[in-house]
Design a protein around this motif. Structure first.
Motif, PDB file in Angstrom:
ATOM      1  N   ALA A   3       0.741  -1.101   0.099  1.00 19.32           N
ATOM      2  CA  ALA A   3      -0.070   0.041   0.057  1.00 19.32           C
ATOM      3  C   ALA A   3       0.903   1.273   0.044  1.00 19.32           C
ATOM      4  CB  ALA A   3      -0.707  -0.089   1.167  1.00 19.32           C
ATOM      5  N   ALA A   4       1.797   1.190   0.670  1.00 18.66           N
ATOM      6  CA  ALA A   4       2.829   2.334   0.876  1.00 18.66           C
ATOM      7  C   ALA A   4       3.436   2.651  -0.690  1.00 18.66           C
ATOM      8  CB  ALA A   4       3.918   2.025   1.997  1.00 18.66           C
ATOM      9  N   SER A   5       3.678   1.606  -1.294  1.00 13.40           N
ATOM     10  CA  SER A   5       4.549   1.838  -2.605  1.00 13.40           C
ATOM     11  C   SER A   5       3.490   2.297  -3.640  1.00 13.40           C
ATOM     12  CB  SER A   5       4.849   0.370  -3.122  1.00 13.40           C
ATOM     13  OG  SER A   5       5.918   0.038  -2.330  1.00 13.40           O
ATOM     14  N   ALA A  10       2.388  10.552  -3.137  1.00 15.97           N
ATOM     15  CA  ALA A  10       2.623  10.899  -1.465  1.00 15.97           C
ATOM     16  C   ALA A  10       3.851  11.170  -1.131  1.00 15.97           C
ATOM     17  CB  ALA A  10       2.030   9.402  -0.668  1.00 15.97           C
ATOM     18  N   ASN A  11       3.890  12.412  -0.349  1.00 20.77           N
ATOM     19  CA  ASN A  11       5.127  12.984  -0.021  1.00 20.77           C
ATOM     20  C   ASN A  11       5.470  12.270   1.404  1.00 20.77           C
ATOM     21  OD1 ASN A  11       5.797  15.336  -2.105  1.00 20.77           O
ATOM     22  ND2 ASN A  11       3.531  15.425  -1.553  1.00 20.77           N
ATOM     23  N   ARG A  57      13.897   3.729   0.910  1.00 14.64           N
ATOM     24  CA  ARG A  57      14.524   3.513  -0.574  1.00 14.64           C
ATOM     25  C   ARG A  57      14.228   4.698  -1.243  1.00 14.64           C
ATOM     26  NH1 ARG A  57      12.086  -1.540  -2.261  1.00 14.64           N
ATOM     27  NH2 ARG A  57      13.902  -2.665  -0.805  1.00 14.64           N
ATOM     28  N   ARG A  58      12.940   5.077  -1.104  1.00 17.58           N
ATOM     29  CA  ARG A  58      12.732   6.360  -2.070  1.00 17.58           C
ATOM     30  C   ARG A  58      12.694   7.806  -1.612  1.00 17.58           C
ATOM     31  NH1 ARG A  58       7.377   4.072  -5.315  1.00 17.58           N
ATOM     32  NH2 ARG A  58       7.861   1.768  -5.132  1.00 17.58           N
ATOM     33  N   LYS A  59      13.391   7.675  -0.305  1.00 21.35           N
ATOM     34  CA  LYS A  59      13.631   8.946   0.534  1.00 21.35           C
ATOM     35  C   LYS A  59      12.305   9.585   0.817  1.00 21.35           C
ATOM     36  CE  LYS A  59      18.393   9.377  -0.442  1.00 21.35           C
ATOM     37  NZ  LYS A  59      19.437  10.429  -1.050  1.00 21.35           N
ATOM     38  N   VAL A  60      11.233   8.876   1.149  1.00 21.52           N
ATOM     39  CA  VAL A  60      10.162   9.369   1.668  1.00 21.52           C
ATOM     40  C   VAL A  60       9.709   9.365   2.959  1.00 21.52           C
ATOM     41  CG1 VAL A  60       7.239   9.144   1.236  1.00 21.52           C
ATOM     42  CG2 VAL A  60       8.977   8.883  -0.743  1.00 21.52           C
TER      43      VAL A  60
END
Length: 222
Positions: free
Chosen positions: A84-86, A93-94, A111-114
């Motif tokens: 869901a996060a991905s 989503a920031n 991994r995506r620096k979020v």
């Protein structure tokens, strides 16, 4: 993909001191709520994705924010797993807020620096979240712990940044209690975006209520 880095998001959380929380399945109503919060001075919104097809509403709402509300940082809450996060990160989503601490969510967000903010209810959970790279920990449910819990944590761990959600209301006494205890920011849902406001579509009142809450936060932080 996120429009804002996790550092930018963390700074906005600290600077404004408040994140409105909201979910509705009606896109147009959601746009009006988002704009009222924006016009009231809020620069973050946690879309609490609790309903069917919530990701479809979130995606359109994020496109609207990018196009019409410069500087509005859209995030998602009530995320329960890495998949869901991905999905929500792919929809722009920031930041990602979760009701519990889950390492799989930490991994995909890092991994995506979020920025990700897990719900924690003990010092052990908070320490584990920070070991996994969490910048701002969500204290949930806040009303069960209260400002004294925050004060207790900040004593031995002054570096810990805490955001209570639940048990936060837009009154001076309530907000002063939390900020005096040392919270970085607060999350506010139905106490701010009430059922009456939604039912009556009273967006002018919501805008004023958001402005008033932010003004109170500024005053109690001095």
């Amino acid at each position: 993909m996120a429009q804002f880095s996790r550092i930018e998001v963390a700074l906005a959380m600290k600077e404004t001191g408040m994140i409105p929380l909201f979910f509705h399945s009606d896109l147009e109503l959601s746009k009006n709520v988002l704009k009222a919060c924006y016009d009231g001075g809020a620069r973050l919104m946690e879309f609490t994705a609790r309903g069917d097809f919530a990701h479809e509403v979130f995606g359109e709402l994020t496109k609207y924010a990018i196009k019409e509300l410069p500087g509005m940082i859209m995030g998602v809450g009530s995320v329960t797993d890495a998949a869901a996060a991905s999905l929500y990160m792919a929809l722009g989503a920031n930041f990602v807020v979760t009701p519990v601490l889950r390492e799989d969510i930490a991994i995909v967000c890092n991994r995506r620096k979020v920025l990700w903010s897990p719900g924690c209810g003990s010092v052990t959970e908070i320490a584990k979240a920070e070991e996994l790279g969490c910048e701002i920990v969500k204290l949930f449910p806040g009303d069960l712990y209260g400002p004294n819990f925050v004060k207790g944590v900040k004593g031995p761990q002054p570096w810990t940044s805490i955001m209570p959600t639940g048990g936060v209301s837009p009154t001076k006494d309530n907000l002063k209690g939390w900020f005096d205890a040392g919270v970085t920011c607060v999350g506010m849902g139905s106490q701010l975006i009430s059922k009456d406001i939604i039912a009556n579509k009273d967006y002018a009142k919501l805008e004023q209520d958001v402005k008033n809450a932010l003004d109170i936060i500024k005053s109690v932080r001095k």
